[in-house]
Design a protein around this motif. Structure first.
Motif, short mmCIF file in Angstrom:
data_model
loop_
_atom_site.label_atom_id
_atom_site.label_comp_id
_atom_site.label_asym_id
_atom_site.label_seq_id
_atom_site.Cartn_x
_atom_site.Cartn_y
_atom_site.Cartn_z
N LEU A 220 -33.25 26.51 -14.88
CA LEU A 220 -32.02 26.45 -15.68
C LEU A 220 -30.83 26.17 -14.78
O LEU A 220 -30.78 26.67 -13.65
CB LEU A 220 -31.79 27.79 -16.39
N LYS B 102 -36.84 26.69 -17.23
CA LYS B 102 -36.18 26.11 -18.40
C LYS B 102 -36.61 26.78 -19.70
O LYS B 102 -35.84 26.87 -20.64
CB LYS B 102 -36.53 24.61 -18.49
N ASP B 103 -37.88 27.20 -19.79
CA ASP B 103 -38.37 27.74 -21.05
C ASP B 103 -38.27 29.27 -21.11
O ASP B 103 -39.07 29.92 -21.76
CB ASP B 103 -39.80 27.28 -21.31
N THR B 104 -37.28 29.82 -20.42
CA THR B 104 -37.04 31.26 -20.47
C THR B 104 -36.57 31.64 -21.88
O THR B 104 -35.84 30.89 -22.52
CB THR B 104 -35.95 31.62 -19.45
N SER B 105 -37.02 32.79 -22.37
CA SER B 105 -36.60 33.22 -23.70
C SER B 105 -35.65 34.42 -23.58
O SER B 105 -35.72 35.18 -22.62
CB SER B 105 -37.81 33.60 -24.55
N ALA B 106 -34.76 34.54 -24.58
CA ALA B 106 -33.79 35.63 -24.57
C ALA B 106 -33.96 36.46 -25.84
O ALA B 106 -34.22 35.91 -26.91
CB ALA B 106 -32.37 35.08 -24.51
N LEU C 173 -34.04 38.80 -20.67
CA LEU C 173 -34.57 37.46 -20.40
C LEU C 173 -36.02 37.58 -20.00
O LEU C 173 -36.39 38.41 -19.17
CB LEU C 173 -33.77 36.79 -19.27
N THR D 283 -35.07 32.15 -28.72
CA THR D 283 -34.29 33.38 -28.76
C THR D 283 -34.78 34.27 -29.88
O THR D 283 -35.38 33.82 -30.84
CB THR D 283 -32.79 33.09 -29.01
N THR E 141 -28.98 25.38 -22.42
CA THR E 141 -29.11 26.24 -23.58
C THR E 141 -30.54 26.77 -23.65
O THR E 141 -31.50 26.02 -23.41
CB THR E 141 -28.79 25.45 -24.86
N LEU E 142 -30.66 28.05 -23.95
CA LEU E 142 -31.99 28.64 -24.10
C LEU E 142 -32.54 28.28 -25.47
O LEU E 142 -31.86 28.42 -26.48
CB LEU E 142 -31.90 30.17 -23.95
N ALA F 197 -27.00 30.70 -25.30
CA ALA F 197 -28.15 31.04 -26.14
C ALA F 197 -27.64 31.22 -27.56
O ALA F 197 -26.58 31.82 -27.76
CB ALA F 197 -28.82 32.32 -25.64
#
Lengths: 160, 260
Positions: A122, A94-98, A113, A131, A127-128, A44
């Motif tokens: 993922l 896949k579209d997880t945010s950090a 997350l 962010t 790569t996230l 990330a």
């Protein structure tokens, strides 16, 4: 070789010492809480990581799901590149945010997350995309003061 | 005035001289350590006198130090509303510093002084000279087993001290005061790293073990063979090894935990 009671005492002593070491290793430190071969690594990029450290927890909904493995500085786009080791049992879309958060007012920083809604999951090396870096307290205070002085400037004529 | 300067100079040269002899003595001890593998019974006897007999004082001191840490830590932490961090406070201070240092100080006064007195008396009663007469090397027969016995005991004692201390902190913090048990252990586990903290603590206690034993053995071996000489050597062992432990601790801590 004949055995004496002295040998028994020394044996007990060494056993107790090793027992104390095992207690320290297993109960006090946590050896092998996250086995390295049972995790997958994702990356990330953050514009600012604040006080994030290697081995900081990665949480989702407050549950620890992994740890920060590595923090690098990317000279291509001048961003911080953080490698996260996530436990293989935890799958994220896949579209997880950090986001970098702070536990409590003075607590340590961790990565939160937030799961997205994508169908694909993922995998190792992904790569996230979304962010949010750490909140820098100085910037926050600066914005606040700037905003306040702007308000004051509107109501009263600037003194010159 | 001139006399004072002269005395200072003599003492300095004498000190450096003794240091050199002590280093040579240490090297000789290592060189003659082969006997410990051939006759392990000798080392086991010394582990008994140095380690097993120091066990009670180590365990009880560890327990009380941990209990005091629990009380004092709670008093301070509760002001900031973070009494759940008590576990990591107790564990980190014990594993990193108090365990190795206090165990080594106790070991120096309990076992180190005994080693010096024993060897000093052996010398005063001419047992060492008798061994040399019989072509038995006293360094191999007397010194080396004591060195290895004490060196093996020291990290084990320090680990027991830390473990007992954490148990004492648990008793006071969780059982007596009522800090949440789950957060006590989990915060401790999050804060303590196996390699960074525990192995470094073990390494520290090993270094202290070498320092204490070499000082104790050397003071005993170099003691004037009189009642007064042996008594002075015993005092010097405790004083010198305590100072050496504290000074070495500073150096080792600076190496291990800088920037961590």
């Amino acid at each position: 070789m004949e055995r004496t009671t002295l040998d028994l005492w020394v044996g007990l002593f060494v056993l107790a010492g090793i027992g104390a070491l095992v207690f320290l290793a297993l109960k006090v430190g946590n050896v092998g809480a996250f086995d390295t071969n049972k995790t997958y690594a994702i990356t990330a990029n953050f514009n600012n990581i604040g006080g994030l450290k290697v081995k900081a927890p990665v949480k989702s909904a407050g549950v620890v799901v992994g740890r920060v493995a590595e923090i690098r500085f990317n000279t291509a786009d001048y961003e911080a590149e953080v490698v996260l080791n996530i436990g293989s049992v935890y799958k994220f879309p896949k579209d997880t945010s950090a986001a970098i958060m702070t536990s409590g007012l003075l607590g340590e920083q961790y990565i939160a997350l937030e799961a997205g809604a994508d169908d694909k999951m993922l995998a190792q090396g992904d790569t996230l995309k979304i962010t949010q870096g750490a909140v820098v307290l100085e910037n926050l205070i600066g914005q606040f003061i700037y905003g306040k002085s702007g308000e004051a400037g509107k109501s009263a004529a600037p003194a010159q | 005035m001139l006399d004072g300067v002269r005395k200072l100079g003599r003492q300095t040269i004498d000190g450096v001289w003794r240091l050199g002899v002590a280093m040579r003595f240490f090297m000789l001890t290592l060189l003659h350590s082969g006997i410990c593998l051939r006759r392990p019974q000798l080392v086991i006897r010394e582990i008994f006198t140095a380690g097993v007999l120091s066990l009670i004082i180590i365990v009880i001191s560890g327990l009380f130090v941990g209990m005091v840490l629990g009380l004092q830590g709670y008093e301070t932490l509760q002001k900031y509303g973070s009494e759940s961090a008590l576990g990591s406070l107790v564990a980190l201070s014990l594993v990193r510093e108090l365990g190795p240092v206090l165990a080594a100080l106790l070991f120096a006064s309990r076992a180190g002084s005994a080693i010096t007195a024993e060897i000093g008396l052996m010398k005063a009663t001419e047992q060492i000279a008798a061994m040399e007469m019989m072509a038995v090397d006293p360094i191999a027969r007397v010194v080396a087993p004591r060195f290895w016995g004490a060196l093996i005991s020291m990290p084990l004692l320090a680990a027991m001290f830390s473990a007992m201390g954490i148990f004492g902190g648990y008793l006071v913090g969780v059982v007596l005061i009522g800090v949440d048990e789950g957060s006590f252990w989990s915060q401790m586990q999050a804060a303590v790293d196996f390699r960074q903290d525990i192995l470094n603590g073990v390494f520290k206690s090993g270094v202290f073990g070498v320092a204490v034993t070499v000082i104790a053995l050397f003071e005993g071996y170099a003691a004037p063979p009189t009642a007064e000489g042996v008594s002075r050597a015993t005092t010097r062992t405790v004083v010198t090894s305590s100072l050496a432990i504290l000074a070495l601790d500073f150096v080792l801590t600076a190496f291990m935990f800088r920037g961590a």
